[in-house]
Scaffold this active site. Structure first.
Site, PDB file in Angstrom:
ATOM      1  N   HIS A  99      35.450  46.805  32.029  1.00 47.11           N
ATOM      2  CA  HIS A  99      34.386  47.103  32.757  1.00 47.11           C
ATOM      3  C   HIS A  99      35.208  48.498  33.776  1.00 47.11           C
ATOM      4  O   HIS A  99      36.569  48.119  33.969  1.00 47.11           O
ATOM      5  CB  HIS A  99      33.907  46.353  33.629  1.00 47.11           C
ATOM      6  CG  HIS A  99      33.251  44.882  33.382  1.00 47.11           C
ATOM      7  ND1 HIS A  99      34.997  44.311  32.935  1.00 47.11           N
ATOM      8  CD2 HIS A  99      32.642  44.763  33.057  1.00 47.11           C
ATOM      9  CE1 HIS A  99      33.264  42.872  32.649  1.00 47.11           C
ATOM     10  NE2 HIS A  99      32.172  43.299  32.742  1.00 47.11           N
ATOM     11  N   ASP A 102      37.139  47.030  36.739  1.00 43.84           N
ATOM     12  CA  ASP A 102      38.273  46.417  36.602  1.00 43.84           C
ATOM     13  C   ASP A 102      39.502  47.024  36.372  1.00 43.84           C
ATOM     14  O   ASP A 102      40.421  47.278  37.462  1.00 43.84           O
ATOM     15  CB  ASP A 102      38.394  45.498  35.292  1.00 43.84           C
ATOM     16  CG  ASP A 102      36.523  44.724  34.952  1.00 43.84           C
ATOM     17  OD1 ASP A 102      36.337  44.452  35.993  1.00 43.84           O
ATOM     18  OD2 ASP A 102      37.079  44.372  33.632  1.00 43.84           O
TER      19      ASP A 102
HETATM   20  C1  XLS Z   1      29.477  38.010  31.624  1.00 43.09           C
HETATM   21  C2  XLS Z   1      29.506  38.689  30.519  1.00 43.09           C
HETATM   22  C3  XLS Z   1      30.893  39.825  31.029  1.00 43.09           C
HETATM   23  C4  XLS Z   1      30.331  40.322  29.872  1.00 43.09           C
HETATM   24  C5  XLS Z   1      30.829  41.722  30.585  1.00 43.09           C
HETATM   25  O1  XLS Z   1      28.851  36.788  32.061  1.00 43.09           O
HETATM   26  O2  XLS Z   1      30.363  37.576  29.672  1.00 43.09           O
HETATM   27  O3  XLS Z   1      31.804  39.517  31.522  1.00 43.09           O
HETATM   28  O4  XLS Z   1      31.024  40.310  29.060  1.00 43.09           O
HETATM   29  O5  XLS Z   1      30.277  43.121  30.702  1.00 43.09           O
END
Ligand code: XLS
Ligand code: NI
Ligand code: NI
Length: 434
Positions: A99, A102
């Site tokens: 993301h 992150d």
């Molecule tokens: C959350 C999601 C997230 C996605 C990416 O539950 O799994 O981590 O994979 O935004």
């Protein structure tokens, strides 16, 4: 400087007792003429590996991150990249996902946040070139900041929607800059808590328009990887618009987005939706829309997205049966959207966790391949539908029948003699291979 107290993890085979070795994942070993690593296309998520402090609703983080000064500085963010690539190199994972927030901090305004992102992306680009690691997909975090508490692309506030669009534009450009293979939309807070305050139709129209703008911008900047939608039924929202694979497919069809999107199916989201992982994979694959996989698992005793590492061989076998059946992953991969338990707080636990997931998938791959080679399972299913292969059945399938024709046949045939579904026999067959 070393941040993980181990050498590069090696394949030592099933008889090894070394916890820091692969027992089944032998990256270059060939299965059906293709290496394990090309079948499995493992990816690591930046958010869990580098940023998850392992907090839960009752307590703060426990993860030891001696390399991290805990600040929101760009310098700290850039320094993390080296640690992440040491991790990827030692575990032998060639793809990763992030993301925007992150990898780089969200700062006082959009300009500053974008500049931070540029600095980290430059560093990531350098490390990718040095190691050959590739970005499987990027995504934008439209769910953590308070401005998104009522959604991003489905916010009731046009200014929030606008901000979300600007954030996705930048995340897409960063993905392109890093030659990312795909771009993911997970709904985050795209849903609602109560219909008392929600115009569902309007929010969905806004989401459709948002995704069309993403497609247009991708064209403009020459990003041709697929977009993925990652279904999830709830959490954080009570009702999420992308609740499961079927709901996503319906949405994509309704808004004319099928050509640009595929689905990224996550195990824990499938089970939260009240489905099995293989159900969600099959729904997606049947529509030619299975793009990528978030490989984790949930906990049947806890009702939220626990994002555990997939260590259940039955599960990995079923996933790999689906993947092999559709002819393998192309742009997608197996992204370990998984975190360690809060009790596993040492950096080396990241190695144990990923070794477990990779070995479980290597076994799943070998078992699924053996089941397919054996052919009995496939043959059983084929035979079960054999009555649709000839005469009347074939006419039904080709759409040439009418109720009149079928009525005539039913009257002539008398009571049908139905064969057993043999579920237990087939479960026993699968167990032969485990
Ligand atoms: C959350 C999601 C997230 C996605 C990416 O539950 O799994 O981590 O994979 O935004
Ligand atoms: Ni996910
Ligand atoms: Ni998830």
């Amino acid at each position: 400087m070393q941040h993980f107290d181990c050498d590069k993890i090696q394949y030592e085979g099933p008889s090894s007792k070394n916890p820091l070795a692969f027992k089944h994942y032998d990256a270059d070993a060939l299965i059906d003429g293709k290496s394990m690593k090309d079948h499995l296309r493992f990816a690591a998520p930046y958010w869990h590996v580098m940023r998850n402090v392992l907090s839960d609703p009752f307590g703060g983080g426990t993860a030891q991150m001696p390399w991290d000064d805990g600040s929101d500085s760009v310098e700290n963010a850039v320094n993390r990249v080296d640690v992440f690539f040491e991790f990827l190199n030692k575990i032998g994972i060639d793809y990763y996902c992030w993301h925007d927030r992150d990898i780089a901090p969200e700062l006082s305004d959009l300009n500053a946040s974008n500049a931070a992102l540029d600095a980290v992306v430059a560093k990531l680009k350098e490390k990718q070139a040095e190691t050959g690691v590739q970005l499987l997909w990027g995504t934008a975090c439209l769910f953590s900041h308070p401005r998104y508490s009522q959604g991003g692309a489905t916010s009731p506030d046009a200014a929030v929607y606008t901000y979300a669009a600007a954030q996705v534009k930048k995340a897409l450009e960063c993905t392109k800059e890093l030659d990312g293979l795909g771009y993911t939309f997970w709904g985050g807070r795209e849903g609602y808590a109560t219909l008392l305050n929600t115009d569902m139709k309007r929010e969905l129209d806004h989401l459709g328009a948002f995704l069309h703008m993403a497609v247009d911008h991708a064209k403009k900047i020459g990003f041709d990887g697929p977009f993925y939608i990652e279904p999830k039924p709830r959490e954080p929202s009570t009702h999420q618009y992308d609740s499961d694979a079927a709901a996503c497919l319906n949405f994509l069809r309704e808004y004319g987005l099928m050509d640009h999107f595929k689905l990224n199916i996550e195990t824990n989201h499938a089970t939260l939706a009240g489905h099995t992982m293989e159900h969600e994979l099959t729904v997606s694959a049947n529509a030619g829309m299975l793009g990528s996989i978030d490989a984790n698992r949930g906990d049947e005793l806890i009702g939220w997205d626990t994002d555990q590492f997939p260590t259940d061989i039955y599960l990995t076998t079923q996933v790999m049966l689906s993947v092999l059946k559709m002819g393998g992953l192309t742009t997608g991969g197996l992204n370990f959207d998984a975190k360690r338990r809060r009790e596993s707080h040492e950096p080396i636990d990241l190695m144990h966790a990923h070794i477990g997931g990779m070995d479980a998938f290597a076994r799943g791959l070998k078992i699924a391949h053996a089941i397919r080679e054996d052919g009995r399972l496939e043959q059983f299913v084929k035979d079960r539908y054999a009555s649709f292969d000839s005469e009347l059945g074939a006419e039904i399938e080709s759409g040439k029948c009418s109720f009149e024709t079928l009525e005539k046949a039913a009257l002539a045939n008398g009571e049908p003699v139905l064969a057993s579904g043999r579920q237990e026999m087939l479960e026993n067959l699968i167990n032969e291979f485990l």
